[in-house]
Design a protein around this motif. Structure first.
Motif, short mmCIF file in Angstrom:
data_model
loop_
_atom_site.label_atom_id
_atom_site.label_comp_id
_atom_site.label_asym_id
_atom_site.label_seq_id
_atom_site.Cartn_x
_atom_site.Cartn_y
_atom_site.Cartn_z
N GLU A 43 25.25 -13.58 -35.71
CA GLU A 43 26.28 -12.44 -35.43
C GLU A 43 25.86 -11.79 -34.23
O GLU A 43 26.96 -11.05 -33.56
N VAL A 44 24.54 -11.29 -34.11
CA VAL A 44 24.10 -10.45 -32.82
C VAL A 44 24.59 -11.02 -31.47
O VAL A 44 25.05 -10.47 -30.65
N TRP A 45 24.05 -12.41 -31.42
CA TRP A 45 24.45 -13.14 -30.30
C TRP A 45 25.99 -13.37 -30.10
O TRP A 45 26.61 -13.10 -29.02
N ARG A 46 26.91 -13.46 -31.32
CA ARG A 46 28.37 -13.62 -30.95
C ARG A 46 28.80 -12.51 -30.61
O ARG A 46 29.79 -12.58 -29.77
N SER A 47 28.34 -11.35 -30.93
CA SER A 47 29.03 -10.14 -30.75
C SER A 47 28.86 -9.80 -29.03
O SER A 47 29.79 -9.25 -28.35
N ALA A 48 27.60 -10.39 -28.51
CA ALA A 48 27.47 -10.02 -27.14
C ALA A 48 28.51 -11.09 -26.20
O ALA A 48 28.80 -10.80 -25.21
N LEU A 49 28.46 -12.18 -26.93
CA LEU A 49 29.36 -13.20 -26.37
C LEU A 49 30.90 -12.83 -26.28
O LEU A 49 31.85 -13.09 -25.29
N VAL A 50 31.39 -12.18 -27.47
CA VAL A 50 32.74 -11.77 -27.47
C VAL A 50 33.12 -10.71 -26.50
O VAL A 50 34.20 -10.73 -25.71
N GLY A 88 19.72 -5.38 -31.21
CA GLY A 88 20.41 -5.97 -32.23
C GLY A 88 19.30 -7.10 -32.74
O GLY A 88 18.95 -7.12 -34.03
N LEU A 89 18.90 -7.72 -31.96
CA LEU A 89 17.78 -9.02 -31.92
C LEU A 89 16.47 -8.25 -32.75
O LEU A 89 15.99 -8.72 -33.67
N VAL A 90 15.97 -7.36 -31.91
CA VAL A 90 14.87 -6.44 -32.39
C VAL A 90 15.06 -5.92 -33.87
O VAL A 90 14.10 -5.80 -34.64
N ASN A 91 16.10 -5.23 -34.13
CA ASN A 91 16.42 -4.74 -35.50
C ASN A 91 16.50 -5.73 -36.44
O ASN A 91 15.72 -5.55 -37.45
N GLU A 92 16.87 -6.83 -36.19
CA GLU A 92 16.94 -8.11 -37.08
C GLU A 92 15.68 -8.42 -37.26
O GLU A 92 15.04 -8.88 -38.44
#
Length: 214
Positions: free
Chosen positions: A99-106, A142-146
């Protein structure tokens, strides 16, 4: 607490770091792959990824760990506690990373991708040179937070016998009948691990900022 008690909790910290790094190293690219399937809207696989992410995000890490450790032997796959723990944590973090990656892709400017396509740039090169550098910068916080949440999720694998920080502190507290010192030490170790992770994020962000200005 004596020196052996401190060493026991420190060994638990090593287990926490090992499990976390292994699951993060596997979960980040796996999550990216899932996000790309969503972004490209691959038939059938897209629906599978939606179901996977929705199911795993709603499943507690401890439940997923128990399911993997006790259910897989029913299908002839028997895993030791450490591989089972890494698998459970990877499956869990990959769903959130997706979901973090998808948000950046969107939010990625699609016209840049289309412009590269008009120059007949190969798909892999388009992704590596144009898409990935931009979504990586957008996804890093977002990735670091996860990742920090992943580190704090490792106590879930104690149910299958893994001795990580919290379980090690619990054992020391039960033996000494004084739980406060071991849990304070465990808290300090958690803080140090997360501090190193956040410090690494800031170093990467500063380097990226210098590269953009260059």
């Amino acid at each position: 607490m004596n020196a052996f008690d401190y060493w026991s909790i420190f060994r638990g910290a090593l287990a926490t770091v090992t499990l976390s790094l292994a699951s993060i190293a596997l979960g980040v690219p796996f999550g990216l792959g899932l996000a790309l399937i969503r972004w490209a809207k691959v038939p059938l696989l897209n629906r599978f990824v939606i179901g996977y992410v929705s199911l795993i995000r709603s499943c507690p890490a401890v439940t997923l760990t128990l399911l993997i450790f006790f259910a897989l032997p029913q299908f002839g796959i028997s895993l030791d506690p450490t591989p089972a723990a890494i698998l459970a944590l990877t499956i869990s973090t990959a769903a959130f990373n997706c979901e973090v990656w998808r948000s950046a892709l969107v939010n990625f400017p699609r016209e840049q991708y289309d412009a590269a396509l008009s120059f007949a740039m190969p798909r892999a090169l388009r992704f590596r040179r144009i898409v990935l550098p931009q979504i990586w910068r957008a996804s890093l916080p977002g990735l670091v937070n996860e990742m920090t949440l992943q580190i704090k999720s490792t106590p879930a694998v104690a149910v299958i016998g893994i001795v990580e920080i919290t379980r090690a502190a619990l054992r020391v507290g039960a033996r000494t009948y004084d739980p406060l010192p071991p849990f304070i030490f465990a808290l300090v170790l958690y803080g140090l691990i997360v501090y190193v992770l956040i410090k690494t994020q800031r170093v990467i962000e500063r380097r990226q900022s210098v590269e953009r200005r260059a």
